[in-house]
Design a protein around this motif. Structure first.
Motif, PDB file in Angstrom:
ATOM      1  N   ILE A  19      -4.955  -2.021  62.690  1.00 55.05           N
ATOM      2  CA  ILE A  19      -4.085  -1.543  63.766  1.00 55.05           C
ATOM      3  C   ILE A  19      -4.874  -0.615  64.686  1.00 55.05           C
ATOM      4  O   ILE A  19      -5.654   0.227  64.212  1.00 55.05           O
ATOM      5  CB  ILE A  19      -2.868  -0.783  63.190  1.00 55.05           C
ATOM      6  CG1 ILE A  19      -2.066  -1.686  62.251  1.00 55.05           C
ATOM      7  CG2 ILE A  19      -1.986  -0.246  64.320  1.00 55.05           C
ATOM      8  CD1 ILE A  19      -1.489  -2.920  62.914  1.00 55.05           C
ATOM      9  N   GLN A  90      -0.441   0.830  76.377  1.00 49.40           N
ATOM     10  CA  GLN A  90       0.443  -0.153  75.743  1.00 49.40           C
ATOM     11  C   GLN A  90      -0.228  -0.909  74.593  1.00 49.40           C
ATOM     12  O   GLN A  90       0.441  -1.612  73.845  1.00 49.40           O
ATOM     13  CB  GLN A  90       0.944  -1.145  76.797  1.00 49.40           C
ATOM     14  CG  GLN A  90       1.829  -0.505  77.865  1.00 49.40           C
ATOM     15  CD  GLN A  90       2.142  -1.463  78.995  1.00 49.40           C
ATOM     16  OE1 GLN A  90       2.020  -2.682  78.862  1.00 49.40           O
ATOM     17  NE2 GLN A  90       2.556  -0.914  80.139  1.00 49.40           N
ATOM     18  N   TRP A  91      -1.509  -0.777  74.455  1.00 49.49           N
ATOM     19  CA  TRP A  91      -2.208  -1.398  73.330  1.00 49.49           C
ATOM     20  C   TRP A  91      -2.047  -0.581  72.050  1.00 49.49           C
ATOM     21  O   TRP A  91      -2.239  -1.106  70.955  1.00 49.49           O
ATOM     22  CB  TRP A  91      -3.697  -1.551  73.646  1.00 49.49           C
ATOM     23  CG  TRP A  91      -4.026  -2.757  74.465  1.00 49.49           C
ATOM     24  CD1 TRP A  91      -3.243  -3.350  75.413  1.00 49.49           C
ATOM     25  CD2 TRP A  91      -5.231  -3.526  74.398  1.00 49.49           C
ATOM     26  NE1 TRP A  91      -3.884  -4.433  75.955  1.00 49.49           N
ATOM     27  CE2 TRP A  91      -5.112  -4.568  75.342  1.00 49.49           C
ATOM     28  CE3 TRP A  91      -6.390  -3.439  73.642  1.00 49.49           C
ATOM     29  CZ2 TRP A  91      -6.124  -5.512  75.547  1.00 49.49           C
ATOM     30  CZ3 TRP A  91      -7.394  -4.376  73.849  1.00 49.49           C
ATOM     31  CH2 TRP A  91      -7.263  -5.399  74.781  1.00 49.49           C
ATOM     32  N   GLN A  92      -1.726   0.679  72.173  1.00 50.65           N
ATOM     33  CA  GLN A  92      -1.644   1.552  71.005  1.00 50.65           C
ATOM     34  C   GLN A  92      -0.609   1.044  70.005  1.00 50.65           C
ATOM     35  O   GLN A  92       0.498   0.648  70.372  1.00 50.65           O
ATOM     36  CB  GLN A  92      -1.266   2.970  71.445  1.00 50.65           C
ATOM     37  CG  GLN A  92      -1.131   3.966  70.297  1.00 50.65           C
ATOM     38  CD  GLN A  92      -0.936   5.374  70.802  1.00 50.65           C
ATOM     39  OE1 GLN A  92      -1.773   5.916  71.498  1.00 50.65           O
ATOM     40  NE2 GLN A  92       0.203   5.978  70.458  1.00 50.65           N
ATOM     41  N   ARG A  94      -0.750  -1.627  68.171  1.00 52.49           N
ATOM     42  CA  ARG A  94      -0.686  -3.076  67.996  1.00 52.49           C
ATOM     43  C   ARG A  94      -1.808  -3.579  67.084  1.00 52.49           C
ATOM     44  O   ARG A  94      -2.837  -2.920  66.922  1.00 52.49           O
ATOM     45  CB  ARG A  94      -0.757  -3.771  69.352  1.00 52.49           C
ATOM     46  CG  ARG A  94       0.443  -3.481  70.253  1.00 52.49           C
ATOM     47  CD  ARG A  94       0.301  -4.191  71.589  1.00 52.49           C
ATOM     48  NE  ARG A  94       0.236  -5.643  71.415  1.00 52.49           N
ATOM     49  CZ  ARG A  94      -0.084  -6.485  72.409  1.00 52.49           C
ATOM     50  NH1 ARG A  94      -0.342  -6.004  73.627  1.00 52.49           N
ATOM     51  NH2 ARG A  94      -0.134  -7.792  72.179  1.00 52.49           N
ATOM     52  N   ASP A  98      -3.781  -9.534  67.317  1.00 48.92           N
ATOM     53  CA  ASP A  98      -2.926  -9.904  68.448  1.00 48.92           C
ATOM     54  C   ASP A  98      -3.573  -9.503  69.779  1.00 48.92           C
ATOM     55  O   ASP A  98      -3.508 -10.250  70.763  1.00 48.92           O
ATOM     56  CB  ASP A  98      -1.556  -9.244  68.320  1.00 48.92           C
ATOM     57  CG  ASP A  98      -0.767  -9.765  67.119  1.00 48.92           C
ATOM     58  OD1 ASP A  98      -1.030 -10.916  66.694  1.00 48.92           O
ATOM     59  OD2 ASP A  98       0.079  -9.022  66.601  1.00 48.92           O
ATOM     60  N   LEU A  99      -4.196  -8.332  69.793  1.00 50.26           N
ATOM     61  CA  LEU A  99      -4.850  -7.875  71.018  1.00 50.26           C
ATOM     62  C   LEU A  99      -5.991  -8.800  71.414  1.00 50.26           C
ATOM     63  O   LEU A  99      -6.298  -8.951  72.603  1.00 50.26           O
ATOM     64  CB  LEU A  99      -5.362  -6.442  70.835  1.00 50.26           C
ATOM     65  CG  LEU A  99      -4.286  -5.368  70.687  1.00 50.26           C
ATOM     66  CD1 LEU A  99      -4.917  -4.033  70.321  1.00 50.26           C
ATOM     67  CD2 LEU A  99      -3.465  -5.242  71.974  1.00 50.26           C
ATOM     68  N   GLU A 102      -5.271 -11.215  74.163  1.00 45.97           N
ATOM     69  CA  GLU A 102      -4.974 -10.723  75.505  1.00 45.97           C
ATOM     70  C   GLU A 102      -6.166 -10.987  76.439  1.00 45.97           C
ATOM     71  O   GLU A 102      -7.328 -10.872  76.024  1.00 45.97           O
ATOM     72  CB  GLU A 102      -4.698  -9.219  75.471  1.00 45.97           C
ATOM     73  CG  GLU A 102      -3.482  -8.817  74.661  1.00 45.97           C
ATOM     74  CD  GLU A 102      -2.191  -9.016  75.431  1.00 45.97           C
ATOM     75  OE1 GLU A 102      -2.263  -9.326  76.641  1.00 45.97           O
ATOM     76  OE2 GLU A 102      -1.113  -8.878  74.824  1.00 45.97           O
TER      77      GLU A 102
END
Length: 254
Positions: A19, A90-92, A94, A98-99, A102
């Protein structure tokens, strides 16, 4: 100028779970991370630290406390906002898997100087504030404690990588070539002409030799004789046995 130890915090629950923690509250060292912090502190125990500067986030505070606990004398302990984790916006929180899907992910990997996190900060802004803070504290330590002082900055992976890139004279777009593992120590000395990068991403080895390291100066032409370790003993061959002639090299495990 003094010697700065760039120390990354030990492993966290978020690291173990894949994470991106960012600046989230409540992200602490896990059991392995606490062990890593203790081992790192033991490596530095033989070096009198003049100052420990730490990111305000809990994982860095815990790692910095381990450093302080292994020191025999009172030292300055400072919390510095400008070496805190990158604001990933907004990445925090996640998952990294998944990132990686992007579009911004490839920019972070290949052109980080152009990467700005949605609702957060850019990697270029992170580097600017972090480098300024490290150099500022280095100058303060020099004024207060002298050019042969050693101090530690406890921070985060991307922050330390960006500081090392600056010290190496690398463009930020190349900073992903640098690896900085949990609880690792990288060593930089800001000399009168240029920074000296003494070590990167080390996680083993006694550092008491730093007590006798001269302040940064002109680079020795030809590489010089290196730094003498205070515990070094001459190597002697057994009687009537010729020394081995095979060529080999040693490096610190990272």
């Amino acid at each position: 100028m003094p010697t700065v130890l760039l120390v990354r915090h030990g492993r966290t629950t978020a690291n173990a779970g894949g994470i991106l923690a960012g600046r989230a509250d409540g992200v602490a060292l896990d059991a392995m991370g606490r062990d890593q912090a203790a081992r790192t502190a033991a490596r530095v125990a033989g070096v009198p630290l003049a100052r420990v500067v730490t990111s305000p986030l809990e994982r860095c505070q815990q790692t910095a406390q381990a450093l302080c606990d292994h020191q025999t004398a009172t030292l300055e302990s400072v919390t510095e906002q400008d070496i805190t984790e990158c604001d990933y916006g907004q990445w925090q929180g996640r998952a990294l898997k998944d990132l990686a899907q992007e579009p911004l992910w490839s920019v972070v990997q290949t052109q980080p100087s152009a990467a700005a996190f949605p609702g957060g900060e850019s990697l270029a802004a992170m580097q600017a504030r972090s480098v300024e803070a490290v150099r500022r504290h280095d100058a303060e330590v020099a004024t207060r404690h002298g050019a042969d002082a050693v101090w530690a900055a406890v921070s985060h992976g991307d922050v330390i990588k960006s500081v090392l890139a600056d010290a190496l004279g690398l463009h930020l777009d190349l900073f992903q070539r640098i690896v900085v593992g949990p609880a690792s120590i990288s060593i930089v000395r800001y000399g009168p002409h240029r920074p000296e990068v003494v070590a990167v991403n080390t996680d083993a080895g006694d550092l008491s030799w730093l007590r006798t390291a001269a302040p940064a100066g002109d680079a020795p032409v030809g590489g010089g004789a290196g730094l003498a370790h205070p515990t070094t003993r001459p190597i002697r061959s057994p009687p009537d046995v010729r020394p081995a002639t095979t060529r080999h090299g040693e490096r610190e495990r990272s």
